[in-house]
Design a protein around this motif. Structure first.
Motif: not given
Ligand code: ADP
Ligand code: MG
Length: 618
Positions: A39, A81, A83, A168
């Motif tokens: 995701d 992406i 966090m 991540t």
């Protein structure tokens, strides 16, 4: 050191539920972490589409899985992406913030085991196997990297950490082994490979693991089965996918692989199960197809993708054109979804028609499980879909002990025969014993034998097939020919008095008493008018809604050719009144209707027998 923050109250309850009760499905933690990684890279991709969006090298997008046996740790790393500090806090500190709509429902209503399947509590599933999780993340929107640390029980903290690469890395420190559970099994490479293959094979990014020889190995095939060329997929692969994906222990009866290219491009992989799911007619059973957009899973059980009369079909639909972040509400009204559904319904229908034509045995197997669904489909929505389904339904008839299509039945009708007769009965044998059927059978006319509750309702809604009207043999008038009609009229006139007396005597039980040409060897029968039938009355009586308990009109018909009628016309008026009750009760019993006073009926019959024996002796 950052202060320990508390989880939101709701998160804590879910954590407790999960950690303490969902052990059976423990292994899905890896799938959840991998799908989060996937995701995160999707989000990066979507963001890069905007003008000032981040740029990245496509080849860098991958998911790395690593095990560290010494530290008893599993790493899942992505280049997505990432966090920011705030996002770590918000996204992982409370489940309520995740996309899953868990807290729209009352937690108490949800059984423990359902949680993961239905709502994908995702990240937290790691705590089924880990005593601590660390999430190191770096976002484009934060100058430094941060780590989220928590044992999943007491709370969590977020601290600055040295991390420059965007993305991540989740590290799970496995729980200590117990007598019941050996968590070390998750450190075995073979096991990791197996889990990736099982749950994450279609993730669009490579999932890589570095093996003992130091080589990087890609564990997933990335291309979903439904996207592979039809000619390259074996039936075994289709079957295996079905059984894994839909948790069925039996192979499917039929597979449909639909690959559509054009203004709208999508793939659908559809299955007809080989047995009735045990809770199929239960309201808790969820129907609908799984929806993917570009191989990314969007929604389970989308009911708009397939008609409800085909809700036994299981499968996945993957569209290239749907928006990734599309919400459930939007999906419902989506034009693309509607147009896919139309095509899918057409395809299922044509496949079933072909099966009926070319593989009768297979179709009957299908029909045994889901025929009822088709008949309900014909009746539902005031018959809106009857024409879609009329060539897929089968009925038993007096012709042969096998299921027949309406087309076959009509093809055997004699010329000039404008009606398709039917009766309701539990078996062909019982149908043939009904008084109303005898004469028709004598003429070699085929009669439909309706055995399911829904049958009459479905036929009523259908009305006719190829211009031939459905006609119940125990309803309305039955004119076999002009001649008998004339005779009947004459006889009725001659016996007016007898009929009047019976009518008067039975006015509380039947709305009319008349002579009939319907019967051959039986003296009486009960029929209703063209409205509600006795079968429908019985079905409606089962409804919990009392206003549905409507009664069919009852008409007593007498066979003028029977010796009993001759006898009736000779007896005294008193005797006639006495006999009337016996007559009507007989008719009730033949129709399977309850009689008012069985004990009284039995006494009347006894009296008649005594009288008969007395007159014999004389
Ligand atoms: P869901 O995936 O259903 O949203 P999760 O519990 O799996 O629920 O994840 C919660 C949220 O944490 C995600 O919505 C996402 O915003 C964030 N998140 C989790 N893992 C990652 C990751 N690897 N990269 C970026 N964000 C992540
Ligand atoms: Mg998730």
């Amino acid at each position: 050191m950052a202060r320990l923050k508390q989880f939101k109250a709701e998160s804590k309850r879910v954590l407790d539920l999960m950690i303490n009760s969902i052990y059976t499905n423990q292994e899905i933690f890896l799938r959840e972490l991998i799908s989060n990684a996937s995701d995160a890279m999707d989000k990066l991709y979507v963001q890069s589409l905007s003008e000032d969006g981040v740029k990245f090298n496509k080849d860098d997008l991958k998911i790395e899985v690593k095990v560290n046996k010494e530290l008893r740790a599993i790493h899942v790393k992505d280049y997505g992406i990432g966090m920011t500090r705030d996002e770590l806090d918000k996204n992982l500190g409370t489940i309520a913030h995740s996309d899953s709509s868990l807290f729209k429902e009352d937690l108490d209503e949800i059984s423990d085991v359902d949680i993961i399947g239905q709502f994908g509590v995702g990240f937290y599933s790691g705590y089924m196997v880990a005593k601590e999780m660390r999430v190191m993340s770096k976002s484009e929107n934060d100058e430094s990297g941060h780590v989220f640390i928590s044992n999943g029980l007491d709370g969590y903290k977020v601290e600055k950490v040295e991390k420059t690469e965007r993305g991540t890395e989740v590290i799970l420190f496995l729980k200590d082994n117990t007598d019941d559970q050996n968590f070390d099994e998750y450190l075995e490479e073979e096991n990791i490979k197996h889990l990736v293959k099982k749950y994450s094979d279609y993730v669009r990014y490579p999932i890589v693991m570095t093996n003992e020889e130091g080589e990087e190995e890609t564990l997933n095939s990335m291309i979903p089965l439904w996207k592979r060329n039809k000619n390259d997929v074996t039936q075994e692969e289709y079957n295996q996918f079905y059984m894994d994906r839909f948790a069925d222990y039996q192979e499917p009866l039929h597979t449909i692989h639909l690959q559509v290219e054009g203004t709208q491009s999508y793939n659908a992989l559809l299955y007809i199960p080989s047995h009735l799911p045990f809770n199929f007619y239960n309201e808790t059973d969820k129907h609908g197809l799984s929806l993917y957009s570009r191989s990314v899973f969007i929604q389970e059980h989308n009911e708009h993708l397939i008609a409800d009369y085909f809700s036994f079909v299981r499968g996945v639909v993957d569209s290239a054109d749907l928006n990734l972040n599309i919400s459930r509400e939007v999906l419902q009204n989506d034009r693309q979804v509607a147009s896919m559904a139309r095509r899918i319904n057409r395809k299922v229908k044509s496949e079933l028609e072909l099966m009926l034509k070319n593989d009768r045995d297979k179709y009957e197997k299908f029909y045994e499980n889901f025929g009822l669904q088709l008949k309900y489909g014909m009746y539902n929505h005031f018959g809106a879909n009857k024409d879609e389904l009329k060539d897929l339904v089968l009925f038993t008839t007096t012709h042969e002990d096998k299921l027949e299509s309406l087309a076959d039945i009509v093809s055997r009708l004699d010329e000039g025969q404008e009606e398709i007769y039917y009766v309701s009965a539990d078996s062909i044998l019982k149908a043939c014993q009904l008084p109303q059927v005898e004469k028709v059978l004598d003429k070699n006319v085929e009669v439909l034998v309706l055995m399911d509750d829904v049958d009459e309702f479905a036929l009523r809604v259908l009305g006719e097939y190829e211009g031939k009207v459905f006609k119940a043999l125990n309803q309305g008038e039955l004119d076999l020919d002009e001649e008998s009609k004339e005779t009947l009229k004459k006889l009725t006139e001659e016996n007016k008095d007898v009929l009047e007396i019976l009518k008067e005597e039975l006015k509380d039980k039947v709305s009319d008493v008349r002579l009939t040409s319907r019967l051959k060897s039986h003296p009486v029968c009960l029929v209703s008018d063209e409205g509600l039938s006795f079968e429908m009355e019985k079905v409606l009586a089962q409804s919990p809604d009392e206003s549905q308990h409507i009664k069919a009109t009852r008409i007593l018909e007498i066979n003028p050719d029977h010796a009993l009628f001759e006898a009736l016309s000779k007896v005294s008026e008193d005797k006639l009144r006495e006999f009337s009750e016996v007559l009507v009760n007989q008719a009730y019993l033949i129709e399977g209707l309850e009689i008012e006073d069985p004990a009284r009926f039995s006494n009347l019959i006894s009296l008649l027998m005594i009288e008969a024996s007395n007159s014999n002796r004389n």
